[in-house]
Design an enzyme around this catalytic site. Structure first.
Site, short mmCIF file in Angstrom:
data_model
loop_
_atom_site.label_atom_id
_atom_site.label_comp_id
_atom_site.label_asym_id
_atom_site.label_seq_id
_atom_site.Cartn_x
_atom_site.Cartn_y
_atom_site.Cartn_z
N LYS A 1 0.89 -1.16 0.00
CA LYS A 1 0.00 0.00 0.00
C LYS A 1 0.93 1.21 0.00
CE LYS A 1 -1.71 3.07 1.87
NZ LYS A 1 -1.49 4.49 1.45
N GLU B 1 9.96 1.94 10.37
CA GLU B 1 10.99 2.93 10.04
C GLU B 1 10.31 4.28 10.15
OE1 GLU B 1 14.14 2.42 9.29
OE2 GLU B 1 14.07 0.24 9.18
N CYS C 1 13.97 11.36 6.07
CA CYS C 1 13.83 10.98 7.48
C CYS C 1 15.16 11.06 8.22
CB CYS C 1 13.26 9.59 7.58
SG CYS C 1 14.16 8.43 6.55
N GLU D 1 10.27 16.80 14.25
CA GLU D 1 10.64 16.60 12.86
C GLU D 1 9.83 17.57 11.99
OE1 GLU D 1 9.37 12.98 10.77
OE2 GLU D 1 11.46 12.77 10.19
P1 NAD Z 1 2.47 8.83 7.12
O1 NAD Z 1 2.72 8.08 8.36
O2 NAD Z 1 1.38 9.82 7.10
O3 NAD Z 1 2.18 7.84 5.91
C1 NAD Z 1 2.99 6.76 5.59
C2 NAD Z 1 2.15 5.66 4.98
O4 NAD Z 1 1.23 5.18 5.95
C3 NAD Z 1 1.32 6.10 3.78
O5 NAD Z 1 1.24 5.05 2.84
C4 NAD Z 1 -0.05 6.34 4.40
O6 NAD Z 1 -1.10 6.19 3.49
C5 NAD Z 1 -0.10 5.24 5.45
N1 NAD Z 1 -1.02 5.48 6.56
C6 NAD Z 1 -1.46 6.67 7.05
N2 NAD Z 1 -2.33 6.46 8.06
C7 NAD Z 1 -2.43 5.12 8.23
C8 NAD Z 1 -3.13 4.29 9.13
N3 NAD Z 1 -3.94 4.79 10.06
N4 NAD Z 1 -2.98 2.95 9.02
C9 NAD Z 1 -2.16 2.42 8.10
N5 NAD Z 1 -1.47 3.15 7.21
C10 NAD Z 1 -1.58 4.50 7.27
O7 NAD Z 1 3.86 9.49 6.77
P2 NAD Z 1 4.23 10.39 5.53
O8 NAD Z 1 3.84 11.78 5.84
O9 NAD Z 1 3.76 9.77 4.26
O10 NAD Z 1 5.81 10.23 5.50
C11 NAD Z 1 6.65 11.05 6.20
C12 NAD Z 1 7.17 10.37 7.46
O11 NAD Z 1 7.86 9.17 7.14
C13 NAD Z 1 8.16 11.20 8.20
O12 NAD Z 1 7.86 11.22 9.57
C14 NAD Z 1 9.49 10.50 7.95
O13 NAD Z 1 10.46 10.71 8.92
C15 NAD Z 1 9.08 9.10 7.85
N6 NAD Z 1 10.08 8.33 7.11
C16 NAD Z 1 10.87 7.44 7.77
C17 NAD Z 1 11.83 6.72 7.09
C18 NAD Z 1 12.74 5.75 7.79
O14 NAD Z 1 13.31 4.92 7.12
N7 NAD Z 1 12.87 5.80 9.09
C19 NAD Z 1 11.98 6.90 5.73
C20 NAD Z 1 11.17 7.82 5.09
C21 NAD Z 1 10.21 8.52 5.80
#
Ligand code: NAD
Length: 472
Positions: free
Chosen positions: A170, A245, A279, A379
């Protein structure tokens, strides 16, 4: 590529069960690029069933056969490098040169690494009178964010396939087009039907349905800490493994004797890359009090070289952020920093000159930041650098370790051994010493609230295995 009005399930593009769609917009122009179907829990269920049915065959396949398919996937991605870069530039707003070198080439390299690792990995070992089997964990639910959209997909799919798992992906709603392109490449690589399945959709609907699906054996999630906590709680309730992550607030520690010019320039570049939507970005720069003013001047001058512009132009070094919502979040933090008393030495919350259309943010540098300020703790996920002063190395260590996160970091010193000794005391998953290069075979993941588990290389493969011991 024309977007598919369908889900990739059981080896074919199948019409979505629901009728709603997700609009994909170009962050540089705000124009509608395309739309993809918004998956429902029923779509997720169909995909999980396909993955479950494909599991026995794929898990039993010879590792050499799995390696061959992953190798074909790597070659398929390499053949479509230009299209991948163009797609990521269009839906994420990443400058084209960066999209080619990072958004396309990194996942190609990671896929290639797993073709090799699948061949070399020891899936069985002898320990005394026991034969220990490293077996695939089963059906994987992979949920990925938009910031490195293809890399994060490949960093889950390739090791899961290597381990013998099957998957349902997803991807993030902001960047589903490169995910559909990836599914096409999987198909062309001759992957057996059902081994890889794609359901596009909204996080709280399709993501949530996948995260709590009773027939998923492992959820691997990359995204925000808030959603990660929710997914971790669901996995805990179901007693099943989870890989998370999450976010970061990494420190770039410039020790007293370091080459300041080099360290500051690399530090600013690290934060501005991908419009700060990384990230592992070193968003806190720590400098000794006696060299602080010099560092601030260098950082402001370096930031001024990042002039926001059209990401399709090969000369552009910084594009927009991904969405209007993201811009609002980032500029809100910039306003908050100023309100709490930090000094703006570059950028600010207003739109950059000449970029009134598109979701652009000025490359921003704050001086006089103290460890308790919001911009030093949370962040931001935008092109915003905070510079903090430290008194001595113990103080630097306290500040560096003084957030809830622990994803990455950097240490600079004229003496490599001093930098390594300091890095040993950092509570963080990876540290670059004097500008050490990113290594796609090295384990990547977080301490503290930055996550659970590791991706990439053999450590990333191990996440998708479980062990059984036979006593002989
Ligand atoms: P997000 O958590 O909003 O979304 C990430 C994914 O989760 C998307 O596919 C989204 O549709 C899904 N999602 C959202 N709500 C959900 C729920 N209730 N249940 C299941 N899935 C759900 O994050 P974002 O804004 O897309 O990404 C940015 C974040 O990701 C930042 O905090 C960044 O630090 C983190 N990030 C971490 C890494 C790492 O490797 N540690 C890498 C890249 C990004």
């Amino acid at each position: 590529m024309q977007a598919h009005d369908a889900m990739y399930i059981d080896g074919a593009w199948r019409p979505a069960i629901g009728a709603s769609a997700i609009e994909v917009r170009n962050p540089a122009t705000e124009e509608l690029l395309d739309q993809v179907p918004a998956g429902t829990p029923e779509d997720v269920d169909a995909a999980v069933r396909a993955a479950r049915a494909a599991l026995p065959g794929w898990a039993a396949a010879d590792p050499a056969e799995r390696a061959a398919r992953i190798g074909a996937l790597r070659n398929g991605l390499a053949a479509r490098r230009a299209e991948i870069a163009g797609t990521v530039t269009a839906e994420l707003g990443a400058p084209l040169a960066f999209a080619q070198a990072v958004h396309a080439d990194l996942p190609i390299a990671v896929a290639g690494s797993y073709a090799g690792l699948t061949r070399e990995y020891t899936f069985e070992e002898q320990i005394g009178n026991s034969r220990v089997l490293h077996e695939p964990v089963g059906v994987v639910g992979a949920i990925t964010p938009w910031n490195y959209p293809l890399h994060q997909i490949v960093a889950k799919v390739a090791p899961a396939l290597a381990a013998g798992c099957t998957l349902v992906l997803k991807p993030a709603e902001d960047t589903p087009l490169v995910a559909q392109l990836f599914a096409e490449v999987v198909h062309e690589a001759g992957m057996p039907a059902g081994v890889f399945n794609l359901v596009t959709g909204l996080g709280p609907v399709a993501g949530e349905a996948l995260a709590v699906h009773p027939d998923v054996d492992l959820v691997s999630f990359t995204g925000s800490t808030a959603v990660g906590q929710r997914i971790g709680a669901a996995a805990g309730g179901a007693v099943r493994p989870v890989a998370l992550e999450l976010g970061g607030k990494s420190a770039n520690v410039i020790l007293p004797g370091a080459d300041l010019t080099r360290a500051v320039k690399a530090g600013v570049a690290n934060v501005m890359a991908n419009s700060g939507q990384t990230c592992s970005a070193w968003t806190r720069m720590l400098v000794s009090a006696d060299r602080y003013d010099e560092a601030v001047e260098l950082a402001a001058a370096a930031a001024a070289k990042y002039i926001p512009g059209d990401p399709r132009d090969e000369r552009t070094r910084i594009g927009p952020v991904v969405s209007a919502g993201q811009r609002q979040r980032v500029t809100g933090y910039i306003a908050q920093g100023a309100k709490e008393g930090a000094t703006l030495v570059a950028g600010g919350p207003e739109a950059p000159e000449g970029c009134e259309r598109g979701w652009y943010v000025q490359p921003t540098v704050f001086a006089d930041v103290t460890p308790d300020m919001t911009i030093a703790q949370e962040e931001i996920f935008g092109p915003v650098l905070s510079i903090l002063a430290y008194e001595d190395t113990e103080d630097a260590l306290r500040i560096a370790n003084g957030t809830v996160y622990g994803l990455a970091g950097a240490v600079w010193s004229e003496d490599e051994e001093e930098a390594i000794a300091f890095a040993r005391r950092l509570q963080t998953g990876q540290v670059d010493i004097n500008g050490g290069r990113f290594n796609p075979l090295a384990p990547f993941g977080g301490y503290k609230r930055s996550g659970v588990g590791r991706e990439l290389g053999r450590h990333g493969l191990a996440e998708y295995l479980q062990t059984k011991s036979l006593q002989l």
